[in-house]
Every structure is written in C-alpha cells, then in structure tokens.
Design a protein around this motif. Sequence first.
Motif, short mmCIF file in Angstrom:
data_model
loop_
_atom_site.label_atom_id
_atom_site.label_comp_id
_atom_site.label_asym_id
_atom_site.label_seq_id
_atom_site.Cartn_x
_atom_site.Cartn_y
_atom_site.Cartn_z
N PRO A 101 0.80 -1.23 0.00
CA PRO A 101 0.00 0.00 0.00
C PRO A 101 0.83 1.28 0.00
N ALA A 102 2.02 1.24 0.60
CA ALA A 102 2.87 2.44 0.59
C ALA A 102 3.28 2.79 -0.83
N PHE A 103 3.65 1.77 -1.60
CA PHE A 103 4.00 2.01 -3.00
C PHE A 103 2.79 2.51 -3.77
N ALA A 104 1.61 1.94 -3.52
CA ALA A 104 0.40 2.37 -4.21
C ALA A 104 0.14 3.85 -3.96
N THR A 105 0.26 4.27 -2.71
CA THR A 105 0.02 5.67 -2.36
C THR A 105 1.03 6.58 -3.04
N MET A 106 2.30 6.20 -2.96
CA MET A 106 3.34 7.03 -3.56
C MET A 106 3.19 7.11 -5.07
N ALA A 107 2.97 5.98 -5.72
CA ALA A 107 3.01 5.93 -7.18
C ALA A 107 1.76 6.48 -7.84
N VAL A 108 0.60 6.28 -7.22
CA VAL A 108 -0.66 6.66 -7.87
C VAL A 108 -1.19 7.99 -7.37
N VAL A 109 -1.08 8.26 -6.08
CA VAL A 109 -1.67 9.48 -5.50
C VAL A 109 -0.64 10.60 -5.41
N GLU A 110 0.49 10.35 -4.78
CA GLU A 110 1.44 11.43 -4.52
C GLU A 110 2.17 11.90 -5.76
N ILE A 111 2.14 11.14 -6.83
CA ILE A 111 2.74 11.59 -8.08
C ILE A 111 2.09 12.90 -8.54
N GLU A 112 0.85 13.13 -8.14
CA GLU A 112 0.14 14.36 -8.51
C GLU A 112 0.81 15.60 -7.92
N ALA A 113 1.53 15.44 -6.81
CA ALA A 113 2.10 16.59 -6.12
C ALA A 113 3.47 17.00 -6.66
N VAL A 114 4.00 16.26 -7.60
CA VAL A 114 5.37 16.50 -8.05
C VAL A 114 5.45 17.59 -9.11
N GLY A 115 4.33 17.93 -9.73
CA GLY A 115 4.34 18.98 -10.74
C GLY A 115 4.52 18.43 -12.14
N PRO A 116 5.08 19.22 -13.06
CA PRO A 116 5.21 18.79 -14.46
C PRO A 116 5.94 17.47 -14.63
N ALA A 117 7.01 17.25 -13.89
CA ALA A 117 7.75 15.99 -14.01
C ALA A 117 6.91 14.81 -13.56
N GLY A 118 6.08 15.02 -12.56
CA GLY A 118 5.18 13.97 -12.11
C GLY A 118 4.11 13.66 -13.13
#
Length: 217
Positions: A101-118
Amino acid sequence: MPPEVVAATQRERLLDGVVHTVAACGYAGARVSDICQAAGVTRPVFYEQFSGKEEAFLAAHRHGCAVVIRRMEEAFAAQLDWCAGVHAALRVMLAILAEVPAFATMAVVEIEAVGPAGRLAREQLRVRLRRLFSGCPLVPAGISRELLVDSVVGGAYSTVYRYIATGRQDELPDLLPTLSFAAMAPFLGPEEAAEQVAAAQAAGVGWRRPLLPCTDS
C-alpha cells in the motif's frame, strides 16, 4: 563489499525510504532527512545518488512502476488470448498495489504533487498500460480505437486512484471483475465481455508468485 555494490545497496534502501516516507508524510511533507532516516543512510550518501527529493521520488516511481508493468506483461503473455491476458494483467496490478500500500500511495496518488515531471511520469505509465490493448479486437468504423483505449485506461486509473486516495488499498482486488468487464466490453460487447470475465474468474487466471515490487531488481 566492492564500492559499486555498496552504492547499489544504498540506492535500493533510499528508494524504499522514499516510498515509505512519501506514503506516510505526503510528497510535500517529506524531507530529505526523513528519507535518509528511513533508509538508514546519511545525507551525504543521499546526495551522492540524487540531486534532491524530486529526483529521488521519480527514481523510486520509475523503478517500482517498471516492475509492476513487467509483471503485468508477463502475466498477459502467459495467457492464450487477449481477454484472458487483460484479466491476468489487471489481477497482477491490483494484487501488487494491495500488497504494497505504501508504494500504491506514492506511485498513484502522490505523483500528482510533483508537478510537471510527475505528470510526465504518469503519462509515461499510461502509455505502457495502453500497450496491453495492442491485440484487442477491431472497433466499428467511425470509432477511434486510440481514444477508446485511452478512455478505458483512464477510467481504470481513475477508479484505482479513488480507492487508494481513500485508504482502501486492501479492497483493490475486489475491483478485478468490474475493471476486466470495463476493459473488454467496448471491444466485445457486454454479453461476451461478461462471459469472458466469468470464464477467467472461474479459471483463476492471475498471479501466483510473491509480489513485493519495491525489492525487485
């Protein structure tokens, strides 16, 4: 150990530290010091590997997603036809995201917070997922196959995102029949899609090996 082996081990620990730190604190709240503490390395070691938090995050995202996609492609290729392959690939993806679940959160949800590179990394992931439809049945004249595939992939991604964002990672495998049906129905029609999903479910098409994407090489 040789220096290159030590460096590789430290990098793996840092990637794992990024995953768990970002899942716990969010991308915006994660600090390099937190990542180092989770990985058990010093800040100088971190900066030997990465220029900063964004580069470390993108490296972890790229590594983990590459493992997931590879395992999906392996599951797909092991089946005899496109329908069973799509079902198997989706089952692998949902199982991995539920198990880590930690990977799921990082990869699918938090990628939105990275900006253009995300956003670019997310789009590259979707391009890889679209490849699963390269052997799908033909669509009627006047219907854009490319747009139809984009709609299917986008819908599945949105559904998975919603479950992960609300902390329901453990329920992701329950989505398999619905996502499989949604992937097949536009190409086969609802009746045949339902039959194919039922057959795949009855056959237990899916993944057998341990998952753990973040520790794969």
